[in-house]
Design a protein around this motif. Structure first.
Motif, mmCIF file in Angstrom:
data_model
loop_
_atom_site.group_PDB
_atom_site.id
_atom_site.type_symbol
_atom_site.label_atom_id
_atom_site.label_comp_id
_atom_site.label_asym_id
_atom_site.label_seq_id
_atom_site.Cartn_x
_atom_site.Cartn_y
_atom_site.Cartn_z
ATOM 1 N N ARG A 114 61.921 71.354 2.005
ATOM 2 C CA ARG A 114 61.225 70.829 2.735
ATOM 3 C C ARG A 114 60.039 71.590 4.436
ATOM 4 N N LEU A 115 60.035 71.328 4.668
ATOM 5 C CA LEU A 115 59.052 72.001 5.755
ATOM 6 C C LEU A 115 59.392 71.188 6.569
ATOM 7 N N PRO A 116 60.118 71.954 8.448
ATOM 8 C CA PRO A 116 60.234 71.255 9.374
ATOM 9 C C PRO A 116 59.308 69.825 9.646
ATOM 10 N N PRO A 117 59.520 69.102 10.651
ATOM 11 C CA PRO A 117 58.257 68.259 10.934
ATOM 12 C C PRO A 117 57.591 68.820 11.624
ATOM 13 N N THR A 177 53.924 69.044 -0.913
ATOM 14 C CA THR A 177 53.886 67.083 -1.191
ATOM 15 C C THR A 177 53.867 66.388 0.172
ATOM 16 N N ARG A 178 53.524 65.585 0.447
ATOM 17 C CA ARG A 178 53.272 65.499 1.968
ATOM 18 C C ARG A 178 53.881 63.035 1.165
ATOM 19 N N ARG A 179 54.846 62.743 1.712
ATOM 20 C CA ARG A 179 55.617 61.586 0.931
ATOM 21 C C ARG A 179 55.903 60.768 2.702
ATOM 22 N N ARG A 180 55.736 59.515 2.685
ATOM 23 C CA ARG A 180 55.566 58.816 3.821
ATOM 24 C C ARG A 180 57.372 58.537 3.917
ATOM 25 N N GLY A 181 58.459 59.015 5.187
ATOM 26 C CA GLY A 181 59.492 58.942 4.741
ATOM 27 C C GLY A 181 60.700 60.349 4.078
#
Length: 254
Positions: free
Chosen positions: A42-45, A74-78
């Protein structure tokens, strides 16, 4: 910004200036994607990236949306921003998002490049037709030969009409024609149309790429367009000895 590369080395990500922020943010984040050693993929927020890059969250969000549209994340809520596992340099070659030297290095070779710049007063007819210009019009011709362990691997010829640039080209040029146009073009390159064709080497190509005459190689022709322009602003002719590098194509569902 400091992160760990896949080799375990520390990677410094430089802060970016205020010019074309979303584009520059995209470039820096893509470089981070290619070097980041993240256990969870994952990337940082957004907020962390914005602070580390010195830009707004809106700028980071625009850069991430662009990278998602191209299939890199890919961006997913949560769940955050997930780096897609297939994003490696060899799969970005056709996008020209990584340089040919990077592709050769990833394939285990020691890359180097020879560069020659000239001004042509008259272009070959097929070049002029592709660029929608008169054959006698002046153009810069930049020839690059990428070597793998000292042997020819990729031949690249960029044809750039004088009218596509704001000034004269010097001897020092960026590796990417996209970066060249960002710096010196009358307009930046918005997109490119790429033609790919397997071919048999002529005597000239065989000599240039170190092949036997008649041997198979991959030819690419890239027509580069600026936004709102119907005629290309530049042309790239690329011959590849695929014994050294292969291109992958990733296709995503709509």
């Amino acid at each position: 910004m400091t992160s760990k590369s896949r080799s375990g080395d520390t990677v410094e990500v430089e802060r970016i200036d205020r010019t074309s922020l979303a584009r520059r943010a995209r470039e820096v984040i893509l470089d981070l994607i290619l070097t980041l050693d993240s256990a969870d993929g994952r990337l940082p927020p957004e907020g962390v990236l914005a602070e580390q890059l010195g830009v707004s969250r809106t700028t980071v969000r625009a850069a991430l949306q662009s990278l998602q549209q191209d299939g890199f994340i890919t961006r997913r809520r949560g769940a955050g921003t997930i780096i897609n596992r297939y994003v490696v340099p060899s799969r970005l070659g056709l996008h020209r998002l990584v340089g040919f030297s990077t592709l050769l290095a990833e394939a285990g070779h020691l890359p180097s490049v020879e560069v020659h710049l000239r001004v042509d007063e008259a272009l070959p007819l097929d070049w002029a037709v592709r660029l929608d210009m008169q054959p006698h019009a002046k153009a810069y011709v930049v020839e690059k030969l990428f070597l793998a362990d000292g042997l020819p691997a990729i031949s690249l010829t960029d044809v750039i009409p004088h009218e596509s640039l704001r000034g004269r080209l010097g001897s020092e040029m960026p590796d990417s024609i996209f970066e060249l146009f960002h710096r010196s073009g009358t307009q930046p390159i918005d997109h490119a149309v790429v033609e790919l064709a397997p071919r048999n080497a002529s005597a000239a190509v065989a000599t240039r790429l170190g092949l036997k005459p008649g041997a198979a190689y991959l030819a690419l022709v890239e027509s580069h367009y600026a936004a709102g322009r119907t005629a290309p602003v530049a042309l790239s002719l690329i011959d590849v000895n695929d014994a050294y590098v292969r291109f992958d194509v990733v296709r995503r569902a709509a």
